[in-house]
Design an enzyme around this catalytic site. Structure first.
Site, PDB file in Angstrom:
ATOM      1  CB  SER A 254      -0.875   0.028   1.255  1.00 54.92           C
ATOM      2  OG  SER A 254      -0.078   0.393   2.370  1.00 54.92           O
ATOM      3  CG  ASP A 255       1.544   5.902  -1.152  1.00 53.73           C
ATOM      4  OD1 ASP A 255       2.466   5.925  -0.312  1.00 53.73           O
ATOM      5  OD2 ASP A 255       1.428   6.772  -2.034  1.00 53.73           O
ATOM      6  CD1 TRP A 256       5.058   4.950   4.975  1.00 58.60           C
ATOM      7  CD2 TRP A 256       4.811   3.816   3.063  1.00 58.60           C
ATOM      8  NE1 TRP A 256       6.074   4.019   4.889  1.00 58.60           N
ATOM      9  CE2 TRP A 256       5.949   3.307   3.737  1.00 58.60           C
ATOM     10  CE3 TRP A 256       4.446   3.221   1.847  1.00 58.60           C
ATOM     11  CZ2 TRP A 256       6.731   2.261   3.240  1.00 58.60           C
ATOM     12  CZ3 TRP A 256       5.224   2.183   1.341  1.00 58.60           C
ATOM     13  CH2 TRP A 256       6.337   1.715   2.030  1.00 58.60           C
TER      14      TRP A 256
END
Ligand code: BGC
Length: 713
Positions: A254-256
C-alpha cells in the site's frame, strides 16, 4: 523437424529456470506449513515506518524498504517521520525521472536502474519504492517530476530497463502509484472516473510493461479512489487487471496510510499494508497489530469469516519476494557514491537537458573568452535534493549550477545576484536592484530560475497554485531584458511553466532536477562540451486551459472534492494539442541541438501488413551541421478515417542516434501492428482497426519530416 528441434531447444534452455522455480515453490510451501496464523498475519503489515516483520524462529527476515525513485532516502526513525541522523546514509542523487524520460535513451535507463539498485543494496534495502510512472496529465501536479512524462509508450520503454537494472541487484523495484494518482490535491480521497479506453490506452500501459516486460516484483497502490474504491484495495485494478490479466506474481504494497478498510484490503489484492499509524501507546511490543491487516484480519480468520488460503496467498507472494531479494543466494554487495554512479548521474543529466529555444545560436558560450557572465536567480544556488516530499535525499555531493558554471568558465568573470527569493520575508526589491545592477555590463546573462521543491511547487502532497513562474520571475526577466538582450533562461523544474516571457530571451534550457551532478551537466551544455540531445517528455501549453485536463474546468481538475472526471479522455498531452489544433508553447518531443539534422530518405518495408506482422520503418538521417551530436528519431502513427475517436497521432517508436558532422546514419524502427490497437470498450479487449494509417517520422511531435501511408489488411 525444425519446430520439434525448436521446442526441445527452448525447453532445454528454460529447464534450469523451471527447476529453480519449482524448488522455490517447494521452499515457500514448506515455510507456509510451519508458520502460525499469527506469524503470517504479522508479515502482512508494517512493524515500523519502513519495514515489515520477519519470523526469526524460522529464519524469515524482515523486509526493508526505502524511497525512491531517484536516490536512496536517508534513514527515518523507527516509528515517526523524523530523520534518524545517521552519518552513513549519504548517497548519489540521480536526476529526477522527468530527466531520464527526456533522454529518450533506454540504455541510460538501464544504467540508472543498475546504479540506484547498487546503492539500495549497499544500504541493505530489499525494496526500492520506485520508479513512478503516473502519466503527466496536468502541469499543476506537484509530483510530475517523479514520473516519466505524458506518453504511455515512452514511459513503458523507459521503465522496463530501470526495473531490470534495479532487480539484478537482488532489490525489488516497487512501481508506483498504481493507478490514476495524477494529482496531489485531495490525493487521499479523490475518486477518479475515467473511461476504460483512457485507462487501458493511457494510464495503465507503463504499469503493464513494468509487470509483463520488466517483471517488477512489487507494485504500490495509490492513495486516490478509482470508481468508488481506494486503489490500495481496488478489486478491478489489483485482482482483475494486475494479478489475473497481467499475471503479476509479486507483492502489492500500500502507499503509506493508503489502506482504509479491512475487508477490501483482505479480498481486493493488497498484500502488505504500510504507513497506517501505530498505536504504540497502547501496545509497546506490537504497535502495528491493530492495522487493518493486523488483528482485525486475524479475528476474521480465527472466526472462520475469511479462509486461511487468502492469507496464504499474501504470504506466498511475500516469501517469493524474499527469495528474490534478501534470501537470494550470491547477490552482489552493492556500492555507493562511486565514480560510476556519478558518471551515470552526469550522463543522464546532460543527455536529459532540453534546449527549448536558441535564437541566433546564442548558446553555446565560448569558454575560452574573457567575458563577464551575470548569473541571476535563486535556483543557481538552491539545493534541489532537499524538499519535495518522500523523494528527498541527503546527497554526498551536489554541484549547484553556479558552482558548475564557475568551474567551467574559468576565463570569465562571473557575477552572481539572487534576483528573487522564495522566502516571502526577504526584501525582493533589494534583490531585484542587485540583479539589475550586475546585468548592465555583462556580456551574457544566465537566469537560473523555475520552480523548486517547496510546498505548492514541485512537491508531494500539494499541487501548484498557478501555471506561472513564481516569485515574480516573469517580471524580473522582462526587466533584465530591457537592460541586456543576451539572456539565456535555465528552467529548473519538473513541470511545464507558462513561458509568455520567451520572446524576451535568446535561449531557454529545460534543466529538471538533476541531482548530484546538476551544475556540471548544466555547465557542459552551456559551454557546448556536451551537445544537447534531450527531448520534452511532455507538452508546454501556452495557457493552462490549453491543456486537455484543464479545458473542461473544475470537474475535470481538481474535481468537486469527491470525484473528478477525466473528460479529455484519451487526449492527454500532445494528443490533445495535435487533435484539437491547439498550438503549445513547446511540444512533446521537442528539443534543439547545436548542430542540425535532416532526413535524407525514409520508407516502410511494405505498403500492406497483416495484423500479426511488424512495420519496419527505415530512414537515413544526416547531421548537416558542424558539430557531432545525438538526435531522437520519433515515429508516430495515426489512423485515417477511424470509426472511433482517436488522437491525430501517437508515439509508436523512437531511436536515439549519435551522428558525426556531415555523416549520415541508417535507422530502423519496428512497430508491431499490434501496437496500433485501440481498447474496445464493448468487448473489453484490444482491437486493430483495418485500413489506412499514416506513419509520421520526425524529431518532435510538431516537426514531422515525412509521412508514409500504410494499410492494415
Ligand atoms: C508516497 C510514496 C512513498 C511513501 C513512503 C508516500 O507518502 O506517496 O511515494 O513511497 O510515502 O515514503
Amino acid at each position: 523437424m525444425y519446430m520439434i528441434f525448436k521446442f526441445f531447444f527452448s525447453f532445454f534452455l528454460a529447464f534450469p529456470i523451471l527447476l529453480v522455480n519449482a524448488q522455490q515453490d517447494d521452499k515457500i510451501e514448506n515455510l507456509i506449513s510451519q508458520l502460525t496464523i499469527e506469524e503470517k498475519i504479522s508479515m502482512c503489515h508494517a512493524q515500523s515506518k519502513f519495514s515489515s516483520a520477519g519470523v526469526p524462529r524460522l529464519g524469515i527476515p524482515e523486509i526493508w524498504m526505502s524511497d525512491g525513485p531517484h536516490g536512496i532516502r536517508p534513514e527515518i526513525n523507527w516509528d515517526d517521520w523524523g530523520y534518524a541522523n545517521w552519518t552513513n546514509d549519504y548517497v548519489t542523487a540521480f536526476p529526477a525521472l522527468t530527466c531520464l524520460a527526456a533522454t529518450f535513451n533506454p540504455d541510460l535507463s538501464m544504467k540508472y536502474g543498475t546504479s540506484i539498485g547498487e546503492e539500495a543494496r549497499y544500504r541493505k534495502k530489499d525494496v526500492l519504492l520506485g520508479p513512478g510512472v503516473n502519466i503527466y496529465r496536468t502541469p499543476l501536479n506537484g509530483r510530475n517530476f517523479e514520473y516519466m512524462g505524458e506518453d504511455p509508450y515512452l514511459a513503458s520503454v523507459l521503465v522496463v530497463p530501470y526495473i531490470k537494472g534495479v532487480q539484478k541487484n537482488g532489490v525489488a523495484a516497487c512501481v508506483k502509484h498504481y493507478a490514476l494518482n495524477n494529482q496531489e490535491h485531495w490525493r487521499g480521497h479523490i475518486n477518479v472516473e475515467v473511461s476504460d479506453r483512457a485507462l487501458h490506452e493511457i494510464y495503465l500501459p507503463a504499469f503493464k510493461a513494468a509487470v509483463k516486460e520488466g517483471s517488477a516484483w512489487a507494485i504500490m497502490g495509490s492513495y486516490n479512489k478509482f470508481r468508488g474504491q481506494h486503489c490500495c484495495h481496488n478489486d478491478l485494478l489489483l485482482n482483475k487487471i494486475l494479478k489475473k490479466s497481467w499475471g503479476f506474481d509479486g507483492v502489492v504494497i500500500s502507499d503509506w496510510g493508503g489502506v482504509h478498510n479491512t475487508n477490501e484490503a483482505i479480498f481486493n489484492g493488497l498484500d502488505i499494508e504500510m504507513g497506517t499509524p501505530s498505536d504504540k501507546n497502547q501496545s509497546k511490543r506490537y504497535p502495528y497489530q491493530n492495522n487493518f491487516l493486523g488483528k482485525p484480519f486475524l479475528d476474521k480468520i480465527i472466526g472462520n469469516e475469511v479462509k486461511e488460503s487468502i492469507l496464504d496467498d499474501k504470504v506466498r507472494r511475500i516469501l517469493r519476494l524474499m527469495l528474490r531479494t534478501s534470501l537470494k543466494q550470491n547477490k552482489p554487495f552493492g556500492s555507493i557514491n562511486n565514480k560510476q554512479h556519478y558518471e551515470t548521474a552526469y550522463k543522464i543529466a546532460s543527455e536529459g537537458i532540453v534546449l527549448l529555444k536558441n535564437t541566433d545560436n546564442f548558446l553555446p558560450i565560448d569558454k575560452t573568452k574573457r567575458i563577464t557572465i551575470a548569473v541571476i536567480g535563486e535556483n543557481a544556488e538552491k539545493s534541489m535534493s532537499i524538499g519535495g516530499g518522500s523523494s528527498e535525499l541527503k546527497p554526498d555531493k551536489e554541484i549547484s549550477p553556479l558552482l558548475g558554471i564557475q568551474k567551467e568558465f574559468r576565463n570569465a568573470v562571473i557575477k552572481y545576484a539572487k534576483g528573487y527569493s522564495s522566502d516571502a520575508t526577504v526584501n525582493s526589491d533589494k534583490l531585484r536592484k542587485e540583479a539589475l545592477s550586475i546585468v548592465k555590463d555583462a556580456d551574457v546573462v544566465l537566469f537560473i530560475g523555475g520552480l523548486n521543491k517547496n510546498r505548492h511547487q514541485d512537491s508531494e502532497a500539494s499541487d501548484r497554485d498557478s501555471y506561472q513562474l513564481p516569485y515574480n520571475q516573469p517580471e524580473l526577466i522582462k526587466e533584465i531584458s530591457k537592460n541586456n538582450k543576451n539572456i539565456a533562461v535555465i528552467l529548473v523544474s519538473g513541470n511545464a511553466v507558462e513561458t509568455r516571457w520567451k520572446t524576451d530571451v535568446k535561449s531557454i534550457l529545460q534543466s529538471w532536477y538533476l541531482g548530484s551532478e546538476a551544475g556540471n551537466a548544466i555547465a557542459s551544455i552551456l559551454s557546448g562540451e556536451v551537445n544537447p540531445s534531450g527531448k520534452l517528455p511532455f507538452s508546454f501549453p501556452m495557457n493552462l486551459n490549453d491543456n486537455g485536463a484543464h479545458y473542461f474546468g473544475k470537474l475535470s481538475y481538481p474535481g468537486d472534492g469527491v470525484s473528478q472526471y477525466y473528460k479529455e479522455d484519451i487526449l492527454v498531452g500532445y494528443r490533445w494539442h495535435d487533435t484539437k489544433k491547439i498550438v503549445p508553447s513547446f511540444s512533446f518531443g521537442h528539443g534543439l541541438s547545436y548542430t542540425s539534422f535532416e532526413l535524407l530518405k525514409s520508407s516502410s518495408d511494405k505498403n500492406e501488413y497483416l495484423i500479426n506482422e511488424t512495420i519496419r520503418v527505415n530512414c537515413t538521417v544526416k547531421n548537416t551541421g558542424k558539430l557531432e551530436g545525438k538526435e531522437v528519431v520519433q515515429v508516430y502513427a495515426g489512423k485515417v478515417n477511424s470509426k472511433i475517436n482517436r488522437a491525430k497521432k501517437e508515439l509508436k517508436g523512437f531511436k536515439k542516434v549519435f551522428i558525426k558532422s556531415n555523416q549520415s546514419e541508417k535507422i530502423k524502427i519496428e512497430i508491431p501492428v499490434n501496437n496500433l490497437a485501440f481498447y474496445n470498450e464493448k468487448d473489453s479487449d484490444w482491437e486493430i482497426e483495418k485500413g489506412e494509417y499514416i506513419i509520421y517520422i520526425g524529431n518532435a511531435s510538431d516537426n514531422i519530416w515525412e509521412e508514409i501511408s500504410i494499410t492494415i489488411i
